[in-house]
Design an enzyme around this catalytic site. Structure first.
Site, PDB file in Angstrom:
ATOM      1  N   LYS A   1       0.841  -1.208   0.000  1.00  0.00           N
ATOM      2  CA  LYS A   1       0.000   0.000   0.000  1.00  0.00           C
ATOM      3  C   LYS A   1       0.871   1.253   0.000  1.00  0.00           C
ATOM      4  CE  LYS A   1      -3.686  -0.897   2.374  1.00  0.00           C
ATOM      5  NZ  LYS A   1      -3.976  -1.361   3.724  1.00  0.00           N
TER       6      LYS A   1
ATOM      7  N   GLY B   1      -5.223 -10.450   7.667  1.00  0.00           N
ATOM      8  CA  GLY B   1      -5.122 -10.772   9.091  1.00  0.00           C
ATOM      9  C   GLY B   1      -4.582  -9.628   9.939  1.00  0.00           C
TER      10      GLY B   1
ATOM     11  N   SER C   1       1.417 -41.749 -28.096  1.00  0.00           N
ATOM     12  CA  SER C   1       0.345 -40.934 -27.535  1.00  0.00           C
ATOM     13  C   SER C   1       0.167 -41.363 -26.081  1.00  0.00           C
ATOM     14  CB  SER C   1      -0.917 -41.194 -28.364  1.00  0.00           C
ATOM     15  OG  SER C   1      -1.977 -40.425 -27.919  1.00  0.00           O
TER      16      SER C   1
ATOM     17  N   ARG D   1      -2.799   3.208   8.663  1.00  0.00           N
ATOM     18  CA  ARG D   1      -3.054   1.867   8.136  1.00  0.00           C
ATOM     19  C   ARG D   1      -1.815   1.010   8.164  1.00  0.00           C
ATOM     20  NH1 ARG D   1      -7.158   3.124   3.194  1.00  0.00           N
ATOM     21  NH2 ARG D   1      -7.797   4.986   4.240  1.00  0.00           N
TER      22      ARG D   1
ATOM     23  N   TYR E   1       2.562 -32.420 -29.046  1.00  0.00           N
ATOM     24  CA  TYR E   1       1.160 -31.989 -29.050  1.00  0.00           C
ATOM     25  C   TYR E   1       0.457 -32.399 -27.764  1.00  0.00           C
ATOM     26  CZ  TYR E   1      -0.259 -36.820 -30.015  1.00  0.00           C
ATOM     27  OH  TYR E   1      -0.475 -38.165 -29.918  1.00  0.00           O
TER      28      TYR E   1
ATOM     29  N   HIS F   1     -16.668 -43.011 -17.420  1.00  0.00           N
ATOM     30  CA  HIS F   1     -17.323 -42.917 -18.723  1.00  0.00           C
ATOM     31  C   HIS F   1     -18.146 -41.630 -18.826  1.00  0.00           C
ATOM     32  CE1 HIS F   1     -20.765 -43.736 -21.436  1.00  0.00           C
ATOM     33  NE2 HIS F   1     -19.809 -44.203 -22.216  1.00  0.00           N
TER      34      HIS F   1
ATOM     35  N   MET G   1      -3.963  -5.255  10.983  1.00  0.00           N
ATOM     36  CA  MET G   1      -4.770  -4.287  11.709  1.00  0.00           C
ATOM     37  C   MET G   1      -5.805  -3.549  10.850  1.00  0.00           C
ATOM     38  SD  MET G   1      -3.291  -1.200  13.905  1.00  0.00           S
ATOM     39  CE  MET G   1      -3.817  -0.025  12.691  1.00  0.00           C
TER      40      MET G   1
ATOM     41  N   ARG H   1      -5.596  -0.174  -7.546  1.00  0.00           N
ATOM     42  CA  ARG H   1      -5.022  -1.529  -7.648  1.00  0.00           C
ATOM     43  C   ARG H   1      -5.534  -2.135  -8.942  1.00  0.00           C
ATOM     44  NH1 ARG H   1      -8.784  -3.722  -2.769  1.00  0.00           N
ATOM     45  NH2 ARG H   1     -10.727  -3.213  -3.810  1.00  0.00           N
TER      46      ARG H   1
ATOM     47  N   CYS I   1      -2.915 -37.693 -24.725  1.00  0.00           N
ATOM     48  CA  CYS I   1      -4.355 -37.632 -25.012  1.00  0.00           C
ATOM     49  C   CYS I   1      -5.193 -37.993 -23.801  1.00  0.00           C
ATOM     50  CB  CYS I   1      -4.709 -38.519 -26.202  1.00  0.00           C
ATOM     51  SG  CYS I   1      -4.467 -40.267 -25.848  1.00  0.00           S
TER      52      CYS I   1
END
Ligand code: PEP
Ligand code: MG
Length: 924
Positions: free
Chosen positions: A25, A105, A811, A96, A899, A459, A107, A342, A879
């Site tokens: 920040k 988590g 394959s 901040r 591939y 299947h 402040m 942001r 595949c």
């Protein structure tokens, strides 16, 4: 003398890139200030100061920190013309926390620091609003009390309720200025009683306490737990910075306002300023929803100069960050301030559109445009989604087996699904315990598939993915009763005809119909995917079994078919009886008769696939699954036979009765009737049916295997029953010959499943060579083809060197290979023990979904190397279902595969993932 440590950095001097020192920040506030955005003046106390403070034995701030804070506060006073603690013109600040990583988590923000009894009066004078003044004051006391002094919230809440009750106020807004004043007084007492000290009224003392509280929060339980949970190491973030920023107020009158904006529309990606604002309001009013904010476009009408400046702000933000920004702004008395920015979170459609448009504007390169979009997010643009505004609680959860959402009536068998879906045009969800190849017509008719058993490579899952239909598999909480045509889930029953909804993207099942939002394949997506293809090294092919699947795969940009599972072609309703004839044949001649009938049908199948895909390759896998999968279920046959015997008795009686009374149908007869004998009254026909079913039962029992997935399947079938493979090979080559004769450029590829030794390949290759010669002679044409093998058993990997002597391509069938490497049953693991394994981190991922790089992947790499040692130009790909999974695709790229092949609707995801992989590996 060494320079004193610099702990504190004005927004004008901090290095916007140094998030480690200034926190995310703080760095951002510095960067925004330095690029000329009007950020309220402020400064950052570094994370180094935090670490030094945590090391101080007496928990005092390290020497020099407060001196530098004093200097910076003096500078703030000069810049704002206000005084910290000045009752006439008070300077108020926000405080901040902010570390290098965003950490919820830590402040809460403290606003309005610097308020006390005196400065409060200054504020009231400035706003002319005492109610607002006291409201701010009581909020400040409570927040400061809680986060900086550790006073429990309940103590404040108790006092608040007492005053509210006295005032007969129903809501907080009903409280008057006097009520709020009383509340602040009571709050001050609460702090004094709890801490034993009066509430600190000196602003500088407030600031020092707040800074220490922020630093302490780094080691607070919440923050430590958060870092542990998300594995945030000191290298990623060490210590928190403190951001001190001048308060600006959007509630100082009608020339003030507050709002939030996106530099482009985050829902569509359209290049327009998007967001909302409220005049004379504070940031929290926009969020709280008490007043309805107005769209930002309206600002140019209400405050033309501010509208113009906001447009400028937007352009500056985008041209600097080169990313869509989500920002907050406040207008105080006609001055526009940017409080935060942001990177904007957007849906997939917006990400794709903004990527393409920002490239065209020259903001980003094509590579950056590609890298902005998460491949998996494209699913949002390819499948229907549940309307986010209409969701209810799911009743069951299964595996997200095929993405997309669908609503329709529950139907419990494929025939009914076809009747209601195809014939009557109803939206149908096919609900089964698990599906079998013979259910395929139900898939065609259904909008989605839900099963209570089976995993992501079951299947149901694989077929649904291929068709691009949503599927939830293995929803074990549902018990399906096919006979009663209903299913139980929890305490609820849904019957045939009841509406249900499934979401195959997360595995949820809902009762009732939830509306869905349709997908949109936009021109921007096409453009982005073309860029992806240019950047990729891997080719993307599709797993497709039917011409429709193939057409879809082409539409999505597949460069061919990497796997056509021929068993899927055997399941069409009109073919199954012939396939069964082929299986139950007692002699080779009988079998050949059935095969002769199948040959022209398969030839037509293959020809259509070649036509759709020309000139790209079509890889056809010879029959793989155990043949008993095509046969009826043993238990069903036993039940049918029992019913038939009852029917035989009744029929004999009824026929005698009918003979005397002319009576043909009775309700009793109707009750026991079933499918193929519904109207049969002839005892001879019933006897015949009994004989047929008995033979079938005998055959089914003789083909029974304890482990069918490891049994008589794949090439083993092709060697036991060569005529089956020969018919398929002939069909492929004749289809190829027909296409060549028609002038088409086709590339048939024949692939053998489940191979573990070269001898198997040699045997099948001998069929191929013989038939190839015959076909070329018969057609008088050269028919090109390639011959290769699936690599899906461990021995095939180990013998890759030898297999490559025969195979022109490999394959990898990683579904079976994963099963083999882990010795986990594909059908059972995912809903029995894998979730527990994943939850307890015994295994990080589901290996049937995310390729197990360390085990299966290692074996693949060896096989690739050994295969290429024999045949350097061997074409290697994957595949299994992993072929559509981005992380697995990245591995395939790294392992040097040529591939990936995945279900058609997954092709766009794979194309983008292949580009990401290539770009990442190039960068390395
Ligand atoms: C595999 O095993 O990865 C494969 C593609 O074959 P199937 O899923 O059909 O067994
Ligand atoms: Mg397989």
């Amino acid at each position: 003398m060494t320079e004193p440590t610099k702990w504190v950095f004005a927004f004008e001097e901090g290095d916007g890139k140094d998030k480690k020192l200034l926190g995310g920040k703080g760095a951002n506030l510095c960067e925004m200030t330095q690029i000329g955005l009007n950020v309220p003046p402020g400064f950052v106390i570094s994370t180094e100061a935090c670490l030094a403070y945590l090391d101080m034995p007496d928990r005092s701030l390290p020497p020099g920190v407060m001196d530098q804070v004093h200097e910076q506060m003096a500078a703030l006073e000069r810049k704002t013309g206000k005084g910290f603690g000045d009752p006439d013109n008070p300077l108020l600040v926000s405080v901040r926390s902010g570390s290098a990583m965003s950490m919820p988590g830590m402040m809460d923000t403290i606003l309005n620091l610097g308020l006390n009894e005196d400065t409060l009066q200054g504020e009231i004078k400035a706003t002319g609003d005492s109610r607002f003044g006291y409201d701010s004051y009581r909020r400040f006391i409570q927040l400061f009390g809680k986060v900086a002094l550790g006073v429990p919230d309940e103590l404040f809440d108790r006092e608040f309720e007492v005053v509210k009750e006295h005032a007969h106020a129903k809501q907080d807004v009903d409280l008057s200025a006097n009520d709020l004043k009383e509340i602040s007084e009571r709050f001050l007492k609460v702090v004094e009683e709890h801490t034993g000290k009066p509430f600190p009224s000196d602003p500088m003392q407030q600031l020092e306490i707040a800074v220490k509280a922020v630093f302490n929060s780094w080691m607070g339980k919440r923050a430590v737990d958060y870092r542990n949970q998300f594995h945030i190491t000191p290298e990623m973030a060490n210590g928190t910075a403190v951001n001190v920023c001048t308060m600006v107020f959007g509630n100082r009158g009608d020339d003030s306002a507050t709002g939030v904006g996106f530099t482009r529309n985050p829902g569509t990606g359209e290049n327009e300023l998007y967001g909302e604002y409220l005049i004379n309001a504070q940031g929290e009013d926009v969020v709280a929803g008490i007043r309805t904010p107005k769209p930002l476009a309206r600002l140019s009408v209400e405050m033309p100069e501010m509208g113009r400046q906001l447009g400028e702000l937007r352009d500056k933000l985008e041209s600097h960050y080169r990313e869509v920004q989500d920002f907050e702004f406040t207008i105080e008395r006609g001055v526009l301030y940017c409080l935060q920015t942001r990177n904007g979170k957007m849906n997939a459609a917006a990400m794709v559109r903004t990527s393409v448009e920002m490239e065209k504007q020259g903001y980003i390169t094509k590579d950056q445009a590609l890298q902005r979009v998460e491949p998996i997010s494209l699913e949002q643009m390819l499948f229907p989604r549940l309307d986010p505004n209409a969701k209810t609680a799911p009743v069951a959860e299964g595996l997200p087996a095929s993405p997309g959402a669908a609503a329709g009536i529950a139907v419990f068998d494929a025939d009914r699904a076809e009747q209601l879906g195809k014939d009557l045009g109803q939206d149908v969800i096919l609900v089964r315990e698990e599906t079998k190849p013979e259910d395929i017509h139900g898939f065609f008719a259904a909008k989605g598939i839900l099963t209570s058993r089976g995993g992501k490579t079951s299947h149901a899952a694989v077929v649904a993915r291929g068709m691009g239909k949503p599927c939830v598999a293995g929803a074990e909480g549902i018990s399906v009763d096919v006979t009663r045509r209903e299913a139980m889930v929890g305490g609820t029953t849904f019957k045939e005809g009841d509406l249900i909804t499934i979401d195959g993207s997360n595995g949820y099942v809902y009762i009732g119909a939830i509306p869905t939002v349709d997908p949109e394949f936009t021109t921007e997506l096409s453009t982005l995917l073309e860029w992806a293809d240019e950047a990729s090294r891997l080719e993307v092919l599709a797993n497709a079994d039917t011409p429709d699947d193939a057409r879809l795969a082409r539409k999505y940009g597949a460069n061919g078919i990497g796997l056509a599972r021929t068993e899927r072609m055997f399941n069409a309703v009109e073919r199954l009886p012939i396939v069964i004839e082929m299986i139950v044949a007692e002699t080779p001649e009988q079998r050949q008769e059935a095969l002769n009938e199948l040959l022209p049908l398969q030839r037509k199948d293959f020809r259509e696939l070649f036509e759709v895909m020309a000139p790209h390759p079509v890889t056809i896998r010879l029959l793989d699954p155990p043949i008993h999968e095509f046969l009826p279920d043993e238990h069903q046959l036993e039940r049918d036979l029992a019913d038939l015997h009852v029917l035989a008795q009744t029929t004999r009686g009824m026929t005698a009765l009918a003979g005397t009374m002319g009576l043909l149908h009775t309700p009793e007869n109707e009750r026991i009737a079933f499918d193929d004998l519904r109207h049969v009254m002839d005892p001879m026909m019933v006897e015949e049916a009994i004989a047929k079913k008995t033979t079938m039962l005998r055959k089914v029992r003789s083909l029974h295997e304890t482990n069918p997935m490891l049994g008589h399947r794949g090439v083993r079938l092709g060697i036991s029953f060569p005529e089956i493979y020969k018919m398929q090979i002939r069909a492929i080559l004749e289809a190829g010959a027909e296409c060549v004769a028609a002038g088409m450029d086709v590339q048939p590829q024949i692939k053998v499943p489940q191979v573990c030794t070269k001898q198997e390949l040699l045997r099948v290759k001998s069929y191929v060579d013989e038939i190839h010669a015959e076909v070329e002679a018969a057609y008088g044409r050269k028919v090109p083809f390639k011959f290769g093998t699936m690599i899906e058993v461990v021995r095939a990997c180990m013998r890759a060197e030898s297999l490559a002597e025969e195979a022109e391509f490999f394959s990898f069938g990683t579904n079976d290979l994963t099963q083999a490497v882990f010795s986990f049953s594909r059908e059972d693991a995912e809903n029995k023990f894998l979730p527990l394994y994943n939850r307890s981190h015994i295994l990080q991922d589901n290996p049937f979904e995310v390729l197990d790089v360390k085990g299966a992947g290692k074996l693949m790499k060896l096989a690739v190397d050994w295969g290429r040692a024999t045949r350097p130009d061997i074409h290697v790909g994957i595949c299994g279902e992993h072929g559509g999974h981005p992380a697995s695709i990245s591995f395939c790229d790294e392992a040097g595969l040529d591939y990936v092949s995945c279900s058609g609707p997954r092709v766009p995801v794979a194309r983008l993932a292949a580009a990401h992989a290539a770009l990442a590996h190039k960068a390395e």
